[in-house]
Scaffold this active site. Sequence first.
Site, PDB file in Angstrom:
ATOM      1  N   HIS A  72     -31.932   6.347   3.680  1.00 38.93           N
ATOM      2  CA  HIS A  72     -30.633   6.959   3.975  1.00 38.93           C
ATOM      3  C   HIS A  72     -29.848   7.067   2.679  1.00 38.93           C
ATOM      4  O   HIS A  72     -29.543   6.055   2.045  1.00 38.93           O
ATOM      5  CB  HIS A  72     -29.854   6.108   4.986  1.00 38.93           C
ATOM      6  CG  HIS A  72     -30.260   6.358   6.405  1.00 38.93           C
ATOM      7  ND1 HIS A  72     -29.472   6.008   7.476  1.00 38.93           N
ATOM      8  CD2 HIS A  72     -31.378   6.922   6.935  1.00 38.93           C
ATOM      9  CE1 HIS A  72     -30.073   6.343   8.604  1.00 38.93           C
ATOM     10  NE2 HIS A  72     -31.235   6.912   8.299  1.00 38.93           N
ATOM     11  N   TYR A 200     -19.919   4.765  11.107  1.00 38.04           N
ATOM     12  CA  TYR A 200     -19.001   3.639  11.282  1.00 38.04           C
ATOM     13  C   TYR A 200     -17.670   4.221  11.745  1.00 38.04           C
ATOM     14  O   TYR A 200     -17.080   5.031  11.023  1.00 38.04           O
ATOM     15  CB  TYR A 200     -18.798   2.903   9.961  1.00 38.04           C
ATOM     16  CG  TYR A 200     -19.971   2.089   9.472  1.00 38.04           C
ATOM     17  CD1 TYR A 200     -20.956   2.666   8.680  1.00 38.04           C
ATOM     18  CD2 TYR A 200     -20.077   0.742   9.785  1.00 38.04           C
ATOM     19  CE1 TYR A 200     -22.041   1.916   8.220  1.00 38.04           C
ATOM     20  CE2 TYR A 200     -21.145  -0.023   9.340  1.00 38.04           C
ATOM     21  CZ  TYR A 200     -22.117   0.574   8.558  1.00 38.04           C
ATOM     22  OH  TYR A 200     -23.187  -0.182   8.112  1.00 38.04           O
ATOM     23  N   TYR A 384     -22.368  -0.949  -0.883  1.00 40.98           N
ATOM     24  CA  TYR A 384     -23.196  -0.747   0.314  1.00 40.98           C
ATOM     25  C   TYR A 384     -24.679  -0.720  -0.061  1.00 40.98           C
ATOM     26  O   TYR A 384     -25.510  -1.309   0.625  1.00 40.98           O
ATOM     27  CB  TYR A 384     -22.813   0.546   1.036  1.00 40.98           C
ATOM     28  CG  TYR A 384     -23.365   0.630   2.450  1.00 40.98           C
ATOM     29  CD1 TYR A 384     -22.621   0.207   3.540  1.00 40.98           C
ATOM     30  CD2 TYR A 384     -24.656   1.091   2.685  1.00 40.98           C
ATOM     31  CE1 TYR A 384     -23.136   0.254   4.833  1.00 40.98           C
ATOM     32  CE2 TYR A 384     -25.188   1.139   3.971  1.00 40.98           C
ATOM     33  CZ  TYR A 384     -24.426   0.717   5.039  1.00 40.98           C
ATOM     34  OH  TYR A 384     -24.943   0.762   6.318  1.00 40.98           O
TER      35      TYR A 384
END
Length: 389
Positions: A72, A200, A384
């Site tokens: 991703h 999210y 992240y």
Amino acid sequence: MRTQVAIIGGGPSGLLLSQLLMRAGISTVVLERQTRDYVLGRIRAGVLERGAVEMLHRAGCGARLAREGIAHEGCNLSTVNGMFRVDFQARVGEAVTVYGQTEVTQDLYAAQDAAGAVIFHEALNVALHDLEGSAPWVSYEKDGQSHRIDCDYIAGCDGFHGISRQSIPAEKRTEYERVYPFGWLGVLSRTAPAAEELIYANHPRGFALASMRNPTLSRYYIQVPLSDNVEGWSDHAFWDELKRRLPADVAESMETGPAIEKSIAPLRSFVAEPLRWGRLFLVGDAAHIVPPTGAKGLNLAASDVHYLFEALQGAILERDDAALDQYAPRALKRIWGAMRFSWWMTSILHRFPGQSDFDQKIQESELLQLETLESAQVTMARNYTGLPY
Ligand code: APR
Ligand code: PHB
């Protein structure tokens, strides 16, 4: 029995450390309280940083991950004002890999079996002894018999509820904690993911997350009060609430179905120091817990294992005891970095009890900055995808 490194806990931390040490010619014994099926049956998260992927390859168990893991290059964030994407590749030249922790644990067990690892399951009443001397040992019971393992070092990989952290005198421990006033209701379903990448969602009704395991297995979470229980949530009610919190176009087209797993997990941030007590080293959840909002749990366990593996290799193979002193400071620097990111993600994406409309507007403004400021996106993407080891 004698071994060089006794490892308490057969979860991802313990198995990965054992696999790396054995490949370096260092002997290990793993003591796990539960059965193998129980350990493999636990449903956990599934987003791997590049560092964790590299660790699994170094451990010789990256083949299936390479075949089945999904790269991703970004993720989506949504508020009532709309959805936007943070492009990790464009911002920091990195990606993450979606691959379930259950799969990681399975691959580690397979590699350990192939390596002829010594893993005792249903090892009960594990106790650690003489940690401050030069000859620590471990006692445990199995099949009603008591056993002893003499070793040079002990790795406490036994999670938050394990015995290892408790083996450090309480007056010598400092525990930092933030308990969040809500939980995550998670559902696993044999349905197509709601979107290509994770979503999210910040919503006045509470947080939501649309994630996945593979093209036919999806994972969703909604924020719920801690007083809720699973029985109170029918599948229908879950899908309804989830759809209210996700962007309308996503909700309209998403596939729903029966939950094959449904559970509520509390959220907390926790760090215990010191990470080392004599010949004992704490690793993974035994030392720290992150709320799942930043997807850092397994990734932090992997970096702890990286630092401890280097330290033990130095001490055992190069007879350089000073290497052991490097473990705690190196691991803690990265632990607190991930702790901050997970707290930040949780703070801007959840609805806190008693949160005012002013607070909601501040969250939305923070997310607007994330949407519009390149610098904010670079910081988010860097954290992240994983801070450097
Ligand atoms: N004796 C032996 N084994 C024990 C004991 C004990 N006293 N207490 C706990 N264990 C075992 C547990 O049964 C479990 O299998 O230790 C293992 C710890 O595994 P995890 O809790 O998975 O912790 P860790 O290996 O550090 O993995 C961290 O797991 O919870 C996720 O989000 C977390 O992804 C992170 C990862
Ligand atoms: C999951 O897929 O279970 C998951 C993904 C990202 C998170 C938490 C959980 O932040």
